[in-house]
Every structure is written in structure tokens, then in C-alpha cells.
Motif scaffolding. Structure first.
Motif, PDB file in Angstrom:
ATOM      1  N   PHE A  50      -3.925  25.598  -0.444  1.00 32.30           N
ATOM      2  CA  PHE A  50      -2.790  26.328  -1.017  1.00 32.30           C
ATOM      3  C   PHE A  50      -1.560  25.538  -0.576  1.00 32.30           C
ATOM      4  CE2 PHE A  50      -5.949  29.642  -1.236  1.00 32.30           C
ATOM      5  CZ  PHE A  50      -5.618  30.311  -2.403  1.00 32.30           C
ATOM      6  N   ARG A  52       1.573  25.411  -1.939  1.00 31.46           N
ATOM      7  CA  ARG A  52       2.908  25.988  -2.173  1.00 31.46           C
ATOM      8  C   ARG A  52       2.755  27.501  -2.140  1.00 31.46           C
ATOM      9  NH1 ARG A  52       5.951  26.529  -7.546  1.00 31.46           N
ATOM     10  NH2 ARG A  52       8.101  26.773  -6.886  1.00 31.46           N
ATOM     11  N   VAL A  53       3.250  28.097  -1.063  1.00 29.73           N
ATOM     12  CA  VAL A  53       3.073  29.538  -0.861  1.00 29.73           C
ATOM     13  C   VAL A  53       4.433  30.119  -0.484  1.00 29.73           C
ATOM     14  CG1 VAL A  53       1.761  31.328   0.328  1.00 29.73           C
ATOM     15  CG2 VAL A  53       0.726  29.066  -0.031  1.00 29.73           C
ATOM     16  N   MET A  58       4.622  33.789  -4.867  1.00 29.31           N
ATOM     17  CA  MET A  58       3.263  33.446  -5.265  1.00 29.31           C
ATOM     18  C   MET A  58       2.642  32.437  -4.314  1.00 29.31           C
ATOM     19  SD  MET A  58       3.206  30.176  -6.654  1.00 29.31           S
ATOM     20  CE  MET A  58       4.516  29.175  -5.989  1.00 29.31           C
ATOM     21  N   GLN A  60       0.202  29.032  -4.634  1.00 31.64           N
ATOM     22  CA  GLN A  60      -0.265  28.035  -5.610  1.00 31.64           C
ATOM     23  C   GLN A  60      -1.303  27.119  -4.981  1.00 31.64           C
ATOM     24  OE1 GLN A  60       2.891  26.142  -7.804  1.00 31.64           O
ATOM     25  NE2 GLN A  60       1.621  24.419  -8.414  1.00 31.64           N
ATOM     26  N   THR A  61      -2.320  26.788  -5.779  1.00 34.71           N
ATOM     27  CA  THR A  61      -3.424  25.943  -5.352  1.00 34.71           C
ATOM     28  C   THR A  61      -4.007  25.249  -6.583  1.00 34.71           C
ATOM     29  OG1 THR A  61      -5.513  25.901  -4.114  1.00 34.71           O
ATOM     30  CG2 THR A  61      -5.138  27.818  -5.529  1.00 34.71           C
ATOM     31  N   ALA A 105      -0.295  26.911 -13.411  1.00 29.36           N
ATOM     32  CA  ALA A 105       0.825  26.085 -12.971  1.00 29.36           C
ATOM     33  C   ALA A 105       0.929  24.886 -13.911  1.00 29.36           C
ATOM     34  CB  ALA A 105       0.602  25.628 -11.536  1.00 29.36           C
ATOM     35  N   GLN A 116      -4.264  23.379 -11.686  1.00 30.75           N
ATOM     36  CA  GLN A 116      -3.529  24.181 -10.716  1.00 30.75           C
ATOM     37  C   GLN A 116      -3.223  25.579 -11.256  1.00 30.75           C
ATOM     38  OE1 GLN A 116      -0.324  22.398  -8.461  1.00 30.75           O
ATOM     39  NE2 GLN A 116      -0.942  20.365  -9.183  1.00 30.75           N
ATOM     40  N   PHE A 118      -1.638  29.750  -9.819  1.00 34.34           N
ATOM     41  CA  PHE A 118      -0.991  30.535  -8.782  1.00 34.34           C
ATOM     42  C   PHE A 118      -1.377  31.994  -8.939  1.00 34.34           C
ATOM     43  CE2 PHE A 118       1.986  30.090 -12.293  1.00 34.34           C
ATOM     44  CZ  PHE A 118       2.450  31.391 -12.511  1.00 34.34           C
ATOM     45  N   ASN A 120       0.260  35.730  -8.188  1.00 33.47           N
ATOM     46  CA  ASN A 120       1.533  36.400  -7.922  1.00 33.47           C
ATOM     47  C   ASN A 120       1.404  37.413  -6.787  1.00 33.47           C
ATOM     48  OD1 ASN A 120       3.501  35.472 -10.074  1.00 33.47           O
ATOM     49  ND2 ASN A 120       1.763  36.061 -11.351  1.00 33.47           N
ATOM     50  N   GLU A 151       6.130  25.425   1.898  1.00 30.25           N
ATOM     51  CA  GLU A 151       6.237  24.530   0.732  1.00 30.25           C
ATOM     52  C   GLU A 151       6.309  23.074   1.188  1.00 30.25           C
ATOM     53  OE1 GLU A 151       8.729  25.686  -2.775  1.00 30.25           O
ATOM     54  OE2 GLU A 151       9.629  26.963  -1.273  1.00 30.25           O
TER      55      GLU A 151
END
Length: 168
Positions: A50, A52-53, A58, A60-61, A105, A116, A118, A120, A151
Motif C-alpha cells: 500500500f 499511498r495511504v 483512501m 492505494q495499492t 487508480a 492499481q 484504492f 475509500n 505517501e
């Protein structure tokens, strides 16, 4: 665990704290659902970070190119790659980006979604009709809520394994 009504269109994501069960929405976004199942069946999502969290937004992975924490992981590049498959055209719908929905994403090009995605953390309706919604968490959202923020996060969490329920 939640009742799985359609095992072929249900994804089970193993996280450090437990499983997250995602109901895919093939009637809404068939190409995105097929891609997720294809990558899951190939094992490409296993061990992906992951990257960007954002708290209150959200997690993201799904960067199978740079995000695999067991094979070629590069925290600085995680989030910049995709799979070896071609990008998908947008499948925008009227489904809102509510808490627990799965979104594709992409870059600024609406037809650039690849691998990718995400999840929510809350209702993010400003994303409606701009990002493809193709699934929703039906069990285990508390495990999504526990994903390490950042991030990128200094020590990112990962999807330990991702399976289609029909195969599990």
C-alpha cells in the motif's frame, strides 16, 4: 466472514490483521473486474505494498511492477507502474465513491487504469464519475482502516495474498 453470494466475483485480500472480502461489480465495470481477477489468479497482487495511504481519504495499492515487496520492491517508484497488460478504458458509472468502495487508480488520462486501485476510507463523492468504481468491501473494513498511513508509508503494509473466492 460475510456471506459470499458470487464466488467468481468476490476477492479475498489477506492483510496483516485479517481478511478483506471485496464484492466485484461486473455489471458496472466488467473490464476492471476481469483485470483484477486475472492479476489475482496470476499471483501478481501478492506481497504488493500500500504505497499511498491518506488518512480520511483512501488506501492505494496494486503496482505489480514496482510494489512487490518480495521481488524488485522500490518504495520510491511504487505507484508509478502497472502490469504488463494494456491500460483499460474508463467504465464510469453513477455509483458513488462511498466508504469501502474500490476505485481504479489512474493518471490524468481517464483511460489509463491498469492494475492499481484504492479503497475509500470515507465517502469521497468528489471522485464520482471521474474514477471507475468496480467493487466494495463487504467484510473486513476494520482491517483496511488499520493500514499504515503515509505517501509513501515508511514501513508500508502489503496485500499478503489476493485470491478469487472461487479459487480459495
Amino acid at each position: 466472514m460475510a456471506e459470499i453470494k458470487d464466488p467468481e466475483n468476490t476477492i479475498i485480500v489477506e492483510l496483516k490483521d485479517g481478511n478483506v472480502v471485496i464484492e466485484l461489480l461486473p455489471d458496472v465495470a466488467p473490464m476492471h473486474c476481469d483485470r483484477m481477477k486475472e492479476l489475482a489468479r496470476e499471483g501478481q497482487y501478492d506481497n504488493v505494498a500500500f504505497h499511498r495511504v491518506i488518512d480520511g481519504f483512501m488506501a492505494q495499492t496494486g503496482d505489480v511492477q514496482h510494489g512487490d515487496m518480495e521481488d524488485g520492491f522500490n518504495l520510491n517508484r511504487a505507484g508509478t507502474g502497472g502490469s504488463d497488460k494494456k491500460d483499460l478504458p474508463a467504465e464510469f458509472s453513477g455509483l458513488p465513491h462511498d466508504r469501502g468502495t474500490l476505485g481504479a487508480a489512474r493518471s490524468s488520462n481517464p483511460n489509463s487504469a491498469n492494475s492499481q486501485f484504492f479503497i475509500n476510507f470515507k465517502d469521497n463523492h468528489f471522485l464520482n464519475r471521474q474514477y471507475t468504481v468496480y467493487g466494495r468491501v463487504i467484510d473486513g473494513m476494520e482491517h483496511v482502516d488499520a493500514i499504515t498511513r503515509g505517501e509513501p508509508p515508511a514501513n508500508p503494509d502489503r496485500m499478503i495474498s489476493v485470491k478469487v473466492a472461487a479459487d480459495a
